[in-house]
Design an enzyme around this catalytic site. Sequence first.
Site, mmCIF file in Angstrom:
data_model
loop_
_atom_site.group_PDB
_atom_site.id
_atom_site.type_symbol
_atom_site.label_atom_id
_atom_site.label_comp_id
_atom_site.label_asym_id
_atom_site.label_seq_id
_atom_site.Cartn_x
_atom_site.Cartn_y
_atom_site.Cartn_z
ATOM 1 N N TYR A 146 0.852 -1.188 0.000
ATOM 2 C CA TYR A 146 0.000 0.000 0.000
ATOM 3 C C TYR A 146 0.888 1.238 0.000
ATOM 4 O O TYR A 146 1.840 1.326 0.776
ATOM 5 C CB TYR A 146 -0.893 0.007 1.246
ATOM 6 C CG TYR A 146 -1.813 1.200 1.327
ATOM 7 C CD1 TYR A 146 -2.877 1.357 0.436
ATOM 8 C CD2 TYR A 146 -1.624 2.198 2.297
ATOM 9 C CE1 TYR A 146 -3.723 2.454 0.515
ATOM 10 C CE2 TYR A 146 -2.470 3.295 2.383
ATOM 11 C CZ TYR A 146 -3.518 3.422 1.484
ATOM 12 O OH TYR A 146 -4.360 4.514 1.564
ATOM 13 N N ASP A 241 9.236 3.223 0.068
ATOM 14 C CA ASP A 241 8.132 3.851 0.771
ATOM 15 C C ASP A 241 8.276 3.500 2.250
ATOM 16 O O ASP A 241 7.884 2.433 2.695
ATOM 17 C CB ASP A 241 6.789 3.368 0.203
ATOM 18 C CG ASP A 241 5.607 4.028 0.913
ATOM 19 O OD1 ASP A 241 5.841 4.805 1.864
ATOM 20 O OD2 ASP A 241 4.459 3.755 0.515
ATOM 21 N N LYS A 269 3.792 9.211 8.997
ATOM 22 C CA LYS A 269 3.553 8.580 10.311
ATOM 23 C C LYS A 269 4.514 9.095 11.392
ATOM 24 O O LYS A 269 4.347 10.219 11.828
ATOM 25 C CB LYS A 269 3.530 7.059 10.150
ATOM 26 C CG LYS A 269 2.381 6.660 9.196
ATOM 27 C CD LYS A 269 2.002 5.224 9.109
ATOM 28 C CE LYS A 269 0.703 5.064 8.330
ATOM 29 N NZ LYS A 269 0.779 4.338 7.100
#
Length: 429
Positions: A146, A241, A269
């Site tokens: 994702y 990522d 995050k």
Amino acid sequence: MTPSHPSQSERHARARKVIPGGVNSPVRAFKSVGGSPVFVASAKGPFLYDVDGKEYIDFVLSWGPMILGHAHPAVVEAVQKAAEKGLSFGACTDGETEMAEAICNLLPSVEKVRLVCSGTEATMAAVRLARGYTGREKIVKFRGCYHGHGDSFLVQAGSGAMTFGNPSSPGVTRGSAQDTLIAEFNNLDSVKALFAEQGSEIAAIIVEPVVGNMGVLIPEPGFLQGLREFCDGKKTLLIFDEVMTGFRVSLQGAQGRFGIKPDLTTMGKVVGGGLPLAAYGGRADIMDMLSPEGPVYQAGTLSGNPLAVAAGLATLKEISKPGFYDRLETLSNRWENDLRTALEKSPVPTQVNRVGAMMTVFFSTKSVRDYDSAVACDTAAYGRFFQACLSEGLYLAPSQFEAGFLSIAHDESILARVAEKTERAVKKI
Ligand SMILES: *Cc1c(COP(=O)(O)O)cnc(C)c1O
């Protein structure tokens, strides 16, 4: 329940009237585990408190950011101080430079960095930049990874041949899907096949170097190195990522932990300490392609927002203290061992994958290393485990295919309570 104190399901029903599904991000709905979602009132350290005053030990941690635990005093104070000086300027601040310097100092692969507001924004921009830099249009992503909800990433493998992507969501055009090629995680042959056919058209490989978004999948020895070599061979850019793994699996992220240097890195995050801040960065010659230095456009009204930067800087300061990640690893190791012990009594076999302070328990008889083995898990068993944990006051991700996170606030005394609660929960699977 009195009208002044509605139940959680009444709150969810009310939200559903005005918010699709009652949630602002789909995984917050308890769709795959059943029941109605918990409405949170507040959080502190390892704890989450719902609107009924029930306490949970939190393993979601806002899906990763809260590595210091909730409402860490140093972060809260930094945000409060920043707020008093103004919420947003849309102009340069020293904080942004300090933040960029801190990131560049921590990640040797990052020479220049741009701040944005979400992981999705970071990955979309990184891919555009890779395309602009290489003059090529195709990207390779791995099935099940994702990278946020950008059109290029909402793509699944086409039937039969793996070479063309199909949209995995209505609203994504075939045009954008066809530029995304799908490979299999931990399978270099699947990448090799794509490079053999179309290598000179591939702008970038984007990968979660440790997967978190199928649950935790660990890169097998040589896999990330192999990606590096395919990229070098065809002048393709390697994008890590690290929105989830950055400042999570080590101070230098997965690239530090596994010793691989990507060309571009996306962060989010933890880097924002719980506020909307994300970033992408990498080699200076690539980053200098960005507007206003170069022709590749990317912008943002709230990019580098002073509150978000204050939270991020305060967080980076705490995690940079000597011994932080050693301590986190010790706690994470104990968390894993206790869980393995409790799960020995599980009626359904389990597999535990952990890298640093991220971990997933898969309900499966065989080891989980890629998309196929992940989706083969017994999600109904996970749902029973989830509900049993929830009633014991353990707040896990409401899906089998997510990572669980530990913070530095989950100390030995908390973990001892977690072990007892988990043992009781396992009996209800
Ligand atoms: C969470 C996540 C994203 C998306 O970040 P948002 O801030 O939710 O847009 C992208 N990539 C990875 C690996 C993630 O874990």
